[in-house]
Write a protein that holds these residues in place. Sequence first.
Motif, PDB file in Angstrom:
ATOM      1  N   GLU A  19       0.830  -1.209   0.000  1.00  0.00           N
ATOM      2  CA  GLU A  19       0.000   0.000   0.000  1.00  0.00           C
ATOM      3  C   GLU A  19       0.865   1.260   0.000  1.00  0.00           C
ATOM      4  O   GLU A  19       0.574   2.224  -0.706  1.00  0.00           O
ATOM      5  CB  GLU A  19      -0.919  -0.009   1.220  1.00  0.00           C
ATOM      6  CG  GLU A  19      -1.886   1.140   1.260  1.00  0.00           C
ATOM      7  CD  GLU A  19      -2.813   1.099   2.467  1.00  0.00           C
ATOM      8  OE1 GLU A  19      -3.178   2.189   2.947  1.00  0.00           O
ATOM      9  OE2 GLU A  19      -3.166  -0.009   2.923  1.00  0.00           O
ATOM     10  N   MET A  20       1.929   1.263   0.779  1.00  0.00           N
ATOM     11  CA  MET A  20       2.818   2.432   0.837  1.00  0.00           C
ATOM     12  C   MET A  20       3.508   2.679  -0.501  1.00  0.00           C
ATOM     13  O   MET A  20       3.791   3.827  -0.844  1.00  0.00           O
ATOM     14  CB  MET A  20       3.879   2.262   1.935  1.00  0.00           C
ATOM     15  CG  MET A  20       3.373   2.464   3.345  1.00  0.00           C
ATOM     16  SD  MET A  20       2.642   4.091   3.614  1.00  0.00           S
ATOM     17  CE  MET A  20       3.984   5.171   3.169  1.00  0.00           C
ATOM     18  N   ASP A  22       2.219   2.614  -3.274  1.00  0.00           N
ATOM     19  CA  ASP A  22       1.328   3.443  -4.087  1.00  0.00           C
ATOM     20  C   ASP A  22       1.521   4.926  -3.791  1.00  0.00           C
ATOM     21  O   ASP A  22       1.166   5.770  -4.599  1.00  0.00           O
ATOM     22  CB  ASP A  22      -0.138   3.083  -3.834  1.00  0.00           C
ATOM     23  CG  ASP A  22      -0.546   1.795  -4.523  1.00  0.00           C
ATOM     24  OD1 ASP A  22       0.072   1.439  -5.548  1.00  0.00           O
ATOM     25  OD2 ASP A  22      -1.497   1.152  -4.036  1.00  0.00           O
ATOM     26  N   ARG A  23       2.085   5.225  -2.630  1.00  0.00           N
ATOM     27  CA  ARG A  23       2.219   6.615  -2.190  1.00  0.00           C
ATOM     28  C   ARG A  23       3.613   7.202  -2.402  1.00  0.00           C
ATOM     29  O   ARG A  23       3.754   8.395  -2.598  1.00  0.00           O
ATOM     30  CB  ARG A  23       1.868   6.720  -0.711  1.00  0.00           C
ATOM     31  CG  ARG A  23       0.462   6.271  -0.413  1.00  0.00           C
ATOM     32  CD  ARG A  23       0.163   6.340   1.045  1.00  0.00           C
ATOM     33  NE  ARG A  23      -1.105   5.682   1.322  1.00  0.00           N
ATOM     34  CZ  ARG A  23      -1.557   5.460   2.519  1.00  0.00           C
ATOM     35  NH1 ARG A  23      -0.866   5.841   3.570  1.00  0.00           N
ATOM     36  NH2 ARG A  23      -2.714   4.854   2.682  1.00  0.00           N
ATOM     37  N   LYS A  24       4.625   6.342  -2.287  1.00  0.00           N
ATOM     38  CA  LYS A  24       5.997   6.856  -2.420  1.00  0.00           C
ATOM     39  C   LYS A  24       6.946   5.746  -2.809  1.00  0.00           C
ATOM     40  O   LYS A  24       6.605   4.567  -2.714  1.00  0.00           O
ATOM     41  CB  LYS A  24       6.460   7.541  -1.138  1.00  0.00           C
ATOM     42  CG  LYS A  24       6.329   6.708   0.123  1.00  0.00           C
ATOM     43  CD  LYS A  24       6.909   7.362   1.365  1.00  0.00           C
ATOM     44  CE  LYS A  24       6.093   8.537   1.845  1.00  0.00           C
ATOM     45  NZ  LYS A  24       6.569   9.054   3.129  1.00  0.00           N
ATOM     46  N   ILE A  29      10.066   5.091   2.135  1.00  0.00           N
ATOM     47  CA  ILE A  29       9.092   4.472   3.043  1.00  0.00           C
ATOM     48  C   ILE A  29       9.782   4.174   4.359  1.00  0.00           C
ATOM     49  O   ILE A  29      10.857   3.583   4.387  1.00  0.00           O
ATOM     50  CB  ILE A  29       8.515   3.177   2.434  1.00  0.00           C
ATOM     51  CG1 ILE A  29       7.677   3.502   1.197  1.00  0.00           C
ATOM     52  CG2 ILE A  29       7.681   2.411   3.466  1.00  0.00           C
ATOM     53  CD1 ILE A  29       7.186   2.288   0.436  1.00  0.00           C
ATOM     54  N   GLU A  33       5.839   4.252   9.193  1.00  0.00           N
ATOM     55  CA  GLU A  33       4.651   4.363   8.333  1.00  0.00           C
ATOM     56  C   GLU A  33       4.034   2.993   8.055  1.00  0.00           C
ATOM     57  O   GLU A  33       2.810   2.841   8.109  1.00  0.00           O
ATOM     58  CB  GLU A  33       5.032   5.013   7.001  1.00  0.00           C
ATOM     59  CG  GLU A  33       5.434   6.461   7.099  1.00  0.00           C
ATOM     60  CD  GLU A  33       6.024   6.980   5.803  1.00  0.00           C
ATOM     61  OE1 GLU A  33       5.576   8.053   5.360  1.00  0.00           O
ATOM     62  OE2 GLU A  33       6.921   6.311   5.234  1.00  0.00           O
ATOM     63  N   HIS A 108       5.495  -1.442  -9.380  1.00  0.00           N
ATOM     64  CA  HIS A 108       6.440  -0.590  -8.645  1.00  0.00           C
ATOM     65  C   HIS A 108       7.897  -1.015  -8.848  1.00  0.00           C
ATOM     66  O   HIS A 108       8.786  -0.475  -8.210  1.00  0.00           O
ATOM     67  CB  HIS A 108       6.113  -0.601  -7.154  1.00  0.00           C
ATOM     68  CG  HIS A 108       4.741  -0.092  -6.856  1.00  0.00           C
ATOM     69  ND1 HIS A 108       4.377   1.221  -7.046  1.00  0.00           N
ATOM     70  CD2 HIS A 108       3.633  -0.733  -6.413  1.00  0.00           C
ATOM     71  CE1 HIS A 108       3.104   1.369  -6.711  1.00  0.00           C
ATOM     72  NE2 HIS A 108       2.633   0.205  -6.333  1.00  0.00           N
TER      73      HIS A 108
END
Length: 196
Positions: A19-20, A22-24, A29, A33, A108
């Motif tokens: 999931e992380m 998708d954000r960075k 990371i 977090e 990713h």
Amino acid sequence: MEDRRITKTKKSLKNAMIEMLDRKDFEHISITEVCRIAEVSRITFYSHYNDKYALLDDVFEDMLRTGTEDYYRRQKENNPTGRLAAGYVNMLDAVLELYYDRFEFFRHTNPEENPYLASRLYSIILETVEMHTLHVEKRLRLKYSPKKIAGFVCFGMLGFVSESHAEHTPLEEIKRQARVLLTDLIKSGILTEHEK
């Protein structure tokens, strides 16, 4: 067998890592977090993993296990006599199936965005194909080392799939064309001295 609570905790951490992504990018990371999203304490995280790299390796190990099981199933069903080309095609199909089934993660692995993920993915695929080629070497005399053959097959197929995406070739057509190309290459005798 691993305790169900441990399995659940590890699954939560792995899902949080995905999931992380998708954000960075992976390098940015933090374990904090990941733990927050997984609703797991840092102490619990460190009781299972040394760092975020170990967590990511566990994600890859899960996928490698799934891909390996699929490959052996394909071999049993489609290639019980151990034909050379069919073995490589079964490996290709297992890799592509896993890649597209878990695309939410594998998207990713772009080397420009996440060099560590790309490097791990390539090394795992390369090692897997090399291991398969070592088994082939027990039956057939190869013209090149298993490492060279694995590199050629992996990076050649990777380039083929990447270029097919760039040309907007439909997924099923990519798979079909990749199978034909790999089969033709192997049947040409380019890799072996003499087929048995």
